[in-house]
Design a protein around this motif. Structure first.
Motif, PDB file in Angstrom:
ATOM      1  N   GLN A  21     -29.129   9.588  18.457  1.00  0.00           N
ATOM      2  CA  GLN A  21     -27.884  10.160  17.957  1.00  0.00           C
ATOM      3  C   GLN A  21     -28.135  11.110  16.788  1.00  0.00           C
ATOM      4  O   GLN A  21     -27.456  12.123  16.647  1.00  0.00           O
ATOM      5  N   THR A  62     -18.408   1.794  11.311  1.00  0.00           N
ATOM      6  CA  THR A  62     -18.617   2.955  12.176  1.00  0.00           C
ATOM      7  C   THR A  62     -18.524   4.218  11.331  1.00  0.00           C
ATOM      8  O   THR A  62     -18.259   4.163  10.126  1.00  0.00           O
ATOM      9  N   ARG A  89     -14.840   9.984  12.985  1.00  0.00           N
ATOM     10  CA  ARG A  89     -14.939  10.912  14.123  1.00  0.00           C
ATOM     11  C   ARG A  89     -13.671  11.754  14.231  1.00  0.00           C
ATOM     12  O   ARG A  89     -12.615  11.387  13.699  1.00  0.00           O
ATOM     13  N   ASP A  90     -13.778  12.885  14.957  1.00  0.00           N
ATOM     14  CA  ASP A  90     -12.616  13.741  15.157  1.00  0.00           C
ATOM     15  C   ASP A  90     -11.816  13.282  16.364  1.00  0.00           C
ATOM     16  O   ASP A  90     -12.124  12.242  16.977  1.00  0.00           O
ATOM     17  N   ARG A  91     -10.808  14.042  16.727  1.00  0.00           N
ATOM     18  CA  ARG A  91      -9.927  13.646  17.825  1.00  0.00           C
ATOM     19  C   ARG A  91     -10.652  13.609  19.163  1.00  0.00           C
ATOM     20  O   ARG A  91     -10.230  12.911  20.090  1.00  0.00           O
ATOM     21  N   GLU A  92     -11.727  14.382  19.277  1.00  0.00           N
ATOM     22  CA  GLU A  92     -12.495  14.394  20.516  1.00  0.00           C
ATOM     23  C   GLU A  92     -13.568  13.306  20.546  1.00  0.00           C
ATOM     24  O   GLU A  92     -14.330  13.199  21.501  1.00  0.00           O
ATOM     25  N   GLY A  93     -13.643  12.538  19.465  1.00  0.00           N
ATOM     26  CA  GLY A  93     -14.621  11.465  19.414  1.00  0.00           C
ATOM     27  C   GLY A  93     -15.977  11.870  18.879  1.00  0.00           C
ATOM     28  O   GLY A  93     -16.909  11.062  18.855  1.00  0.00           O
ATOM     29  N   GLU A  94     -16.098  13.115  18.412  1.00  0.00           N
ATOM     30  CA  GLU A  94     -17.364  13.583  17.857  1.00  0.00           C
ATOM     31  C   GLU A  94     -17.475  13.174  16.384  1.00  0.00           C
ATOM     32  O   GLU A  94     -16.475  13.127  15.660  1.00  0.00           O
TER      33      GLU A  94
END
Length: 208
Positions: free
Chosen positions: A128, A164, A167-172
């Motif tokens: 990652q 955790t 993250r952004d709305r796209e999960g990134e």
């Protein structure tokens, strides 16, 4: 604290005119030099303003000030090379640089930890970290910039209370980029900037 408000600051000595440490005999480092303090601030501000040019935002530390102590020191104590400084001074006649004065960069602190630290804390797997480093480089290139010494230590991520990362709305994974002493424009952006300046110059000449 001033009037009940405060900021956490990052204080860094500018390393213009110094040799870049380590072995950098690669195409990516060809001709690489540390930015002067005014170059560094200018490039960071330009990078921050690309949010108005294209989709996406590269989060950086906010440049606050360049502090120049009044005392001058002997050149050898600065770690700078005279021939490098003469080239820098010649290339930046719009500002007065003194090869015998230190320059201190002051940025606003960004909360979080770097990606390498996140890996050691088991918040990111090794793969990652590699993927994030490549994603940051690709998004920087999309904006017209690159950092010659890209590394996980220059990427800030934000741990959450649940163990955790934010993250952004796209999960990134959300990230910020720090350390700009080797920040440069891509060749394509540099050519575009020169073309725009040339057009602007001719437009102004017409109006005289």
């Amino acid at each position: 604290e001033i009037s009940g408000r405060s900021k956490n600051l990052v204080i860094k000595w500018n390393r213009m005119g110094q040799d870049i440490p380590g072995d950098h005999d690669t195409d990516e480092f060809a001709g690489a030099e540390f930015n002067s303090p005014f170059e560094e601030f200018s490039l960071v501000m330009e990078l921050r303003n690309t949010r108005c040019e294209s989709p996406g935002t590269i989060i950086t530390q906010r440049p606050l000030a360049i502090y120049v102590p009044s005392e001058r020191v002997e050149l050898w104590r600065t770690g700078r090379k005279e021939y490098k400084m003469k080239t820098i001074i010649e290339a930046h006649r719009e500002v007065q640089l003194d090869m015998c004065r230190p320059y201190v960069m002051i940025f606003e602190w960004i909360k979080g930890i770097d990606a390498a630290h996140a890996s050691s804390e088991k918040l990111l797997e090794e793969r990652q970290v590699m993927d994030l480093t490549l994603r940051v480089a690709e998004q920087m290139k999309f904006k017209g910039f690159l950092v010659r010494d890209r590394k996980p230590h220059h990427i800030i991520v934000k741990p959450r209370n649940d163990g955790t990362l934010a993250r952004d709305r796209e999960g990134e994974i959300l990230y910020a980029v720090i350390d700009y002493e080797l920040l440069v424009r891509t060749r394509a952006r540099e050519q575009s900037i020169k073309r725009i300046r040339r057009i602007d110059y001719h437009q102004k000449q017409k109006g005289r």
